[in-house]
Design an enzyme around this catalytic site. Structure first.
Site, short mmCIF file in Angstrom:
data_model
loop_
_atom_site.label_atom_id
_atom_site.label_comp_id
_atom_site.label_asym_id
_atom_site.label_seq_id
_atom_site.Cartn_x
_atom_site.Cartn_y
_atom_site.Cartn_z
CG ASP A 283 -8.20 -4.85 1.65
OD1 ASP A 283 -8.95 -4.29 2.33
OD2 ASP A 283 -7.97 -4.82 0.29
CG ASP B 146 -1.92 -20.12 -2.50
OD1 ASP B 146 -1.42 -20.01 -1.65
OD2 ASP B 146 -1.56 -20.81 -3.54
CE LYS C 175 1.87 -17.62 -3.83
NZ LYS C 175 1.00 -18.78 -3.94
CG ASP D 280 -13.67 -7.34 2.34
OD1 ASP D 280 -13.46 -6.39 3.48
OD2 ASP D 280 -14.33 -6.58 1.54
CE1 TYR E 107 -3.68 -2.55 0.55
CE2 TYR E 107 -4.47 -0.51 1.29
CZ TYR E 107 -4.71 -1.83 0.78
OH TYR E 107 -5.88 -2.58 0.66
C1 IPM Z 1 -10.51 -1.39 4.25
C2 IPM Z 1 -10.65 -0.56 2.97
C3 IPM Z 1 -9.60 0.36 2.57
C4 IPM Z 1 -8.09 -0.34 2.48
C5 IPM Z 1 -9.89 1.40 1.42
C6 IPM Z 1 -10.91 2.04 1.42
C7 IPM Z 1 -8.82 2.15 1.34
O1 IPM Z 1 -10.92 -1.53 1.97
O2 IPM Z 1 -10.33 -0.59 5.28
O3 IPM Z 1 -10.27 -2.49 4.15
O4 IPM Z 1 -8.03 -1.06 1.35
O5 IPM Z 1 -7.46 -0.49 3.49
MN MN Z 2 -10.92 -3.69 2.66
#
Ligand code: IPM
Ligand code: MN
Length: 357
Positions: free
Chosen positions: A248, A224, A192, A252, A142
């Site tokens: 990240d 993976d 990885k 999710d 990032y």
């Molecule tokens: C998160 C979001 C952020 C990230 C974005 C909005 C910059 O996806 O907080 O997970 O990638 O960190």
């Molecule tokens: Mn995110």
């Protein structure tokens, strides 16, 4: 006790869910005799519109001058075509970096009342899901340099750099092991390292740190494979420690196996007690302004704030219990509503939870 908090409502459903978080915070403060000093500042698209940049200096100063920050969400189609440094997301990355919040804690816990909302098979979910993703937040791909888009041999080339120093890995690894000591004493480090040098170093440093925590079991998974095991055997995970990008993505995934991103909070911490708390869902522009968003992720982020920045365990627990009671009683916002339950708007959900604390 006086609690000084900076609110960053941001974009989309951000202001709606932050409003409900504050409602519950006020209820807790009143019950336990704390006073609140609340500031509000601009971030993301709203800041672009009103101040010409996604993270005005004044916002950074107000956050640094507070003990904790509560953020809603940033982003929306309106600002998607701006140059990168002017996009709402740059505001979020910028505030994490300015406050040196290197550790993003994303607990994923399945509420028994929401078992049916999980996308996983019932027999897997029945074994329980209670894990926490510890994501490195201020380095990795990032932030790594060089990065950019340039011309080479008559075509465009895009590039980023995934990069970690030993000390960056060491500090997040220590935190992950310390958290594991308070839980089921297992750390899964995700990398990885079969392909990437940066991951090889990550792996070596995590192993070295592990020696300080002999009572914690350490597992290594390639990213993976980790993505697969998270859906195949989610009940075996306790603490997952990983870099910025993998964290990240996996958070999710871990989020949705619990049913909905709408109930998942997060805390971003640095060396001290100052933390930034935000729901892990985004700004959801498609449902913004309709009062139908789920405020639970933000309300639980307030609970994390009370615990991590103010060390008020009992108050934090009171919020979690209030959320649980509300769900057990069958109250649902639209995202988790199923037939036979009672549907609430965002603000009604906030009222209800505030009443239960
Ligand atoms: C998160 C979001 C952020 C990230 C974005 C909005 C910059 O996806 O907080 O997970 O990638 O960190
Ligand atoms: Mn995110």
């Amino acid at each position: 006790m006086q609690l000084k908090i900076c609110l960053l409502p941001g974009d989309g459903i951000g202001p709606e869910v932050v409003r409900e978080g504050v409602k519950v915070l006020k209820a807790v403060a009143q019950k336990y005799g704390h006073s609140l000093v609340l500031e509000t500042a601009l971030i993301g698209g709203e800041a672009i519109d009103k101040a010409g940049e996604p993270l005005p200096e004044e916002t950074i100063l107000k956050c640094k001058d507070s003990q904790a920050v509560l953020l809603g969400a940033v982003g929306g189609p309106k600002w998607d075509n701006l140059p990168r440094h002017l996009r709402p997301e740059s505001g979020l990355l910028g505030i994490r970096k300015s406050l040196d919040l290197f550790a993003n804690l994303r607990p994923v816990k399945l509420f028994p009342a929401l078992q049916k909302a999980s996308v996983l098979r019932e027999d897997i979910v029945a074994r329980g899901i209670d894990l926490i993703v510890v994501r490195e937040l201020t380095s990795g791909i990032y932030f790594g340099e060089p990065k950019g888009i340039k011309e080479e041999n008559g075509e465009k080339v895009g590039f980023n750099t995934m990069r970690y120093t030993e000390s960056e890995v060491r500090r997040i690894a220590h935190l992950a092991f310390k958290i594991a000591l308070t839980r089921r004493k297992k750390v899964t480090s995700v990398d990885k390292s079969n392909v990437l040098e940066v991951s090889q170093l990550w792996n070596e440093v995590v192993q070295e740190v592990a020696r300080d925590y002999p009572e914690v079991e350490l597992e290594h998974l390639y990213v993976d494979n980790a993505a697969m095991q998270l859906v195949a055997r989610p009940y075996t995970f306790d603490v997952i420690v990983t870099g910025n990008l993998f964290g990240d993505i996996l958070s999710d995934e871990a989020g949705v196996i619990s049913g909905t991103l709408g109930t998942l909070p997060s805390a971003s911490m640095g060396q001290g007690d100052l933390g930034l708390y935000e729901p892990i869902h985004g700004s959801a522009p498609d449902i913004a302004g309709q009062d139908i968003a789920n405020p639970i992720a933000t309300i639980l982020s307030v609970a994390m704030m009370l615990e991590h920045s103010f060390h008020l365990q009992e108050e934090a627990k009171a919020i979690e219990t209030a959320v649980q009671k509300t769900l057990d009683a069958g109250y649902r916002t639209a995202d988790i509503f199923t037939q036979g339950q009672k549907k609430l708007t965002c603000s009604q959900m906030g009222d209800f939870i505030a009443m239960q604390v």
